[in-house]
Design a protein around this motif. Structure first.
Motif, mmCIF file in Angstrom:
data_model
loop_
_atom_site.group_PDB
_atom_site.id
_atom_site.type_symbol
_atom_site.label_atom_id
_atom_site.label_comp_id
_atom_site.label_asym_id
_atom_site.label_seq_id
_atom_site.Cartn_x
_atom_site.Cartn_y
_atom_site.Cartn_z
ATOM 1 N N ALA A 119 0.839 -1.197 0.000
ATOM 2 C CA ALA A 119 0.000 0.000 0.000
ATOM 3 C C ALA A 119 0.874 1.247 0.000
ATOM 4 O O ALA A 119 0.592 2.230 -0.709
ATOM 5 C CB ALA A 119 -0.939 -0.010 1.207
ATOM 6 N N ALA A 120 1.953 1.214 0.799
ATOM 7 C CA ALA A 120 2.883 2.340 0.834
ATOM 8 C C ALA A 120 3.559 2.519 -0.521
ATOM 9 O O ALA A 120 3.702 3.645 -1.022
ATOM 10 C CB ALA A 120 3.927 2.099 1.916
ATOM 11 N N GLN A 121 3.969 1.439 -1.119
ATOM 12 C CA GLN A 121 4.636 1.490 -2.422
ATOM 13 C C GLN A 121 3.742 2.141 -3.468
ATOM 14 O O GLN A 121 4.174 3.036 -4.202
ATOM 15 C CB GLN A 121 5.011 0.070 -2.848
ATOM 16 N N VAL A 122 2.487 1.720 -3.532
ATOM 17 C CA VAL A 122 1.553 2.272 -4.510
ATOM 18 C C VAL A 122 1.324 3.758 -4.252
ATOM 19 O O VAL A 122 1.332 4.579 -5.180
ATOM 20 C CB VAL A 122 0.221 1.499 -4.481
ATOM 21 N N ALA A 123 1.120 4.131 -2.987
ATOM 22 C CA ALA A 123 0.871 5.537 -2.651
ATOM 23 C C ALA A 123 2.056 6.421 -3.043
ATOM 24 O O ALA A 123 1.876 7.542 -3.540
ATOM 25 C CB ALA A 123 0.579 5.669 -1.165
ATOM 26 N N LEU A 124 3.279 5.929 -2.834
ATOM 27 C CA LEU A 124 4.459 6.704 -3.200
ATOM 28 C C LEU A 124 4.589 6.836 -4.714
ATOM 29 O O LEU A 124 4.961 7.902 -5.224
ATOM 30 C CB LEU A 124 5.713 6.061 -2.606
ATOM 31 N N TYR A 125 4.295 5.783 -5.455
ATOM 32 C CA TYR A 125 4.289 5.889 -6.916
ATOM 33 C C TYR A 125 3.285 6.946 -7.364
ATOM 34 O O TYR A 125 3.580 7.793 -8.220
ATOM 35 C CB TYR A 125 3.918 4.549 -7.557
ATOM 36 N N GLN A 126 2.079 6.874 -6.817
ATOM 37 C CA GLN A 126 1.044 7.829 -7.214
ATOM 38 C C GLN A 126 1.476 9.258 -6.924
ATOM 39 O O GLN A 126 1.263 10.164 -7.738
ATOM 40 C CB GLN A 126 -0.264 7.499 -6.491
ATOM 41 N N ALA A 127 2.085 9.461 -5.758
ATOM 42 C CA ALA A 127 2.484 10.813 -5.366
ATOM 43 C C ALA A 127 3.645 11.328 -6.215
ATOM 44 O O ALA A 127 3.570 12.432 -6.782
ATOM 45 C CB ALA A 127 2.857 10.830 -3.886
ATOM 46 N N TYR A 128 4.708 10.559 -6.306
ATOM 47 C CA TYR A 128 5.906 11.056 -6.972
ATOM 48 C C TYR A 128 5.806 11.059 -8.497
ATOM 49 O O TYR A 128 6.477 11.859 -9.162
ATOM 50 C CB TYR A 128 7.127 10.249 -6.526
ATOM 51 N N LEU A 129 4.986 10.190 -9.052
ATOM 52 C CA LEU A 129 4.761 10.210 -10.498
ATOM 53 C C LEU A 129 3.604 11.126 -10.868
ATOM 54 O O LEU A 129 3.276 11.280 -12.045
ATOM 55 C CB LEU A 129 4.513 8.794 -11.019
ATOM 56 N N ASP A 130 2.974 11.720 -9.830
ATOM 57 C CA ASP A 130 1.876 12.668 -10.008
ATOM 58 C C ASP A 130 0.731 12.063 -10.818
ATOM 59 O O ASP A 130 0.193 12.678 -11.738
ATOM 60 C CB ASP A 130 2.381 13.954 -10.677
ATOM 61 N N ILE A 131 0.388 10.837 -10.453
ATOM 62 C CA ILE A 131 -0.747 10.144 -11.067
ATOM 63 C C ILE A 131 -1.647 9.696 -9.926
ATOM 64 O O ILE A 131 -1.455 8.620 -9.350
ATOM 65 C CB ILE A 131 -0.292 8.947 -11.923
ATOM 66 N N THR A 132 -2.593 10.539 -9.572
ATOM 67 C CA THR A 132 -3.395 10.296 -8.374
ATOM 68 C C THR A 132 -4.738 9.634 -8.650
ATOM 69 O O THR A 132 -5.565 9.510 -7.743
ATOM 70 C CB THR A 132 -3.607 11.611 -7.603
ATOM 71 N N VAL A 148 -6.870 0.874 -6.227
ATOM 72 C CA VAL A 148 -6.339 1.429 -4.981
ATOM 73 C C VAL A 148 -6.428 2.948 -5.068
ATOM 74 O O VAL A 148 -5.630 3.584 -5.774
ATOM 75 C CB VAL A 148 -4.880 1.004 -4.743
ATOM 76 N N PRO A 149 -7.390 3.567 -4.373
ATOM 77 C CA PRO A 149 -7.497 5.030 -4.396
ATOM 78 C C PRO A 149 -6.249 5.681 -3.820
ATOM 79 O O PRO A 149 -5.570 5.110 -2.954
ATOM 80 C CB PRO A 149 -8.721 5.313 -3.517
ATOM 81 N N PHE A 150 -5.943 6.872 -4.276
ATOM 82 C CA PHE A 150 -4.778 7.592 -3.762
ATOM 83 C C PHE A 150 -5.040 8.060 -2.340
ATOM 84 O O PHE A 150 -6.078 8.648 -2.039
ATOM 85 C CB PHE A 150 -4.464 8.787 -4.654
ATOM 86 N N ASP A 151 -4.082 7.788 -1.471
ATOM 87 C CA ASP A 151 -4.162 8.203 -0.071
ATOM 88 C C ASP A 151 -3.011 9.181 0.176
ATOM 89 O O ASP A 151 -1.873 8.772 0.415
ATOM 90 C CB ASP A 151 -4.043 6.982 0.841
ATOM 91 N N ALA A 152 -3.311 10.477 0.109
ATOM 92 C CA ALA A 152 -2.269 11.502 0.239
ATOM 93 C C ALA A 152 -1.606 11.454 1.611
ATOM 94 O O ALA A 152 -0.385 11.650 1.722
ATOM 95 C CB ALA A 152 -2.871 12.883 -0.009
ATOM 96 N N GLU A 153 -2.383 11.175 2.640
ATOM 97 C CA GLU A 153 -1.825 11.123 3.991
ATOM 98 C C GLU A 153 -0.828 9.975 4.123
ATOM 99 O O GLU A 153 0.243 10.119 4.719
ATOM 100 C CB GLU A 153 -2.951 10.970 5.009
ATOM 101 N N LEU A 154 -1.176 8.835 3.543
ATOM 102 C CA LEU A 154 -0.277 7.676 3.581
ATOM 103 C C LEU A 154 1.001 7.967 2.810
ATOM 104 O O LEU A 154 2.108 7.647 3.259
ATOM 105 C CB LEU A 154 -0.987 6.456 2.997
ATOM 106 N N ALA A 155 0.863 8.580 1.635
ATOM 107 C CA ALA A 155 2.033 8.914 0.829
ATOM 108 C C ALA A 155 2.953 9.873 1.569
ATOM 109 O O ALA A 155 4.177 9.704 1.551
ATOM 110 C CB ALA A 155 1.588 9.516 -0.504
ATOM 111 N N GLN A 156 2.378 10.865 2.241
ATOM 112 C CA GLN A 156 3.190 11.831 2.978
ATOM 113 C C GLN A 156 3.912 11.163 4.143
ATOM 114 O O GLN A 156 5.095 11.426 4.397
ATOM 115 C CB GLN A 156 2.304 12.967 3.502
#
Length: 237
Positions: free
Chosen positions: A152-165, A185-193
């Motif tokens: 879940a952390a891996q996916v959230a970081l990909y979404q955040a850093y690749l800017d694909i939310t 898997v919906p984007f979780d900004a809090e988890l990514a941060q």
């Protein structure tokens, strides 16, 4: 007369000898530490395990490395299946990112940019994992965040850093019977941060040779028993 002494081929000398040779060569050719922290390991619950995985030469036996190779095989196979039914993917160079001055890096399995039908919003991160039957069923039953928080952390970081939310497409392959499980898997900004900050802290600590605390206080905890660095870790303070 009935012979109750069952043979075990695993005890045959040739089995022991050849497996030992394979392990010897595997240890001699183990992957060297990378100069950066990979997103695929940043989500481990234990920060010390992240440090060991990052900075220590691989201690995985040949059998475990074969499991990793199996995962790469299934990733390629699944992507070919998706292409065959009409999904389109971004170019390879679009899948990678670098952050924290190059100390944190990641490479997504894929970015889906179009499809035969509007199954979900495009573009979308693609993540593929091959799991044994027990873990596959647990994921199906309990969801990603509970079963595999590191994924879940891996996916959230990909979404955040690749800017694909947009929601990511996660595909779990049951390695026992090749059954596929698709879910978003919906984007979780809090988890990514949270994991972005945590990764930065781990990088800073590791660069100053600070050994971070263990996440667990018992070497017999099942999560410790599963860690390839368990012996090394518990020999230290």
């Amino acid at each position: 007369m009935l012979n109750l002494n069952k043979a075990s081929l695993s005890l045959d000398p040739i089995n022991s000898a050849l497996n030992a040779e394979i392990e010897r060569v595997a240890m001699a050719t183990a992957e060297q530490p990378r100069p950066y922290l990979g997103v695929s390991i940043a989500g481990y619950e234990c920060a010390r395990r992240v440090q060991f995985t990052w900075w220590i030469k691989s201690e995985h036996p040949a059998r475990v490395r074969a499991i990793f190779d199996r995962g790469h095989y299934f990733e390629g196979r699944v992507k070919e299946c998706l292409k065959a039914i009409g999904f389109k993917f971004a170019a390879e160079e679009a899948l990678a990112f670098s952050a924290v001055g190059g100390a944190l890096r990641g490479h997504a399995d894929g970015i889906i940019i179009a499809g035969p039908k509007p199954y979900f919003a495009y573009p979308a991160i693609l993540e593929v994992k091959a799991l044994n039957a027990k873990n596959w069923r647990a994921l199906e039953r309990d969801g990603l965040r509970k079963t595999f928080p590191q994924y879940a952390a891996q996916v959230a970081l990909y979404q955040a850093y690749l800017d694909i939310t947009n929601p990511a497409l996660f595909i779990a392959v049951n390695a026992d019977d090749c059954q596929l499980l698709f879910f978003l898997v919906p984007f979780d900004a809090e988890l990514a941060q949270f994991y972005s900050d945590r990764a930065a802290n781990i990088i800073a600590a590791t660069r100053t040779s600070e050994l971070l605390p263990r996440a667990f206080d018992d070497p017999e905890d099942f999560r410790c028993r599963m860690c390839p660095y368990r012996k090394r870790c518990w020999e230290l303070a």
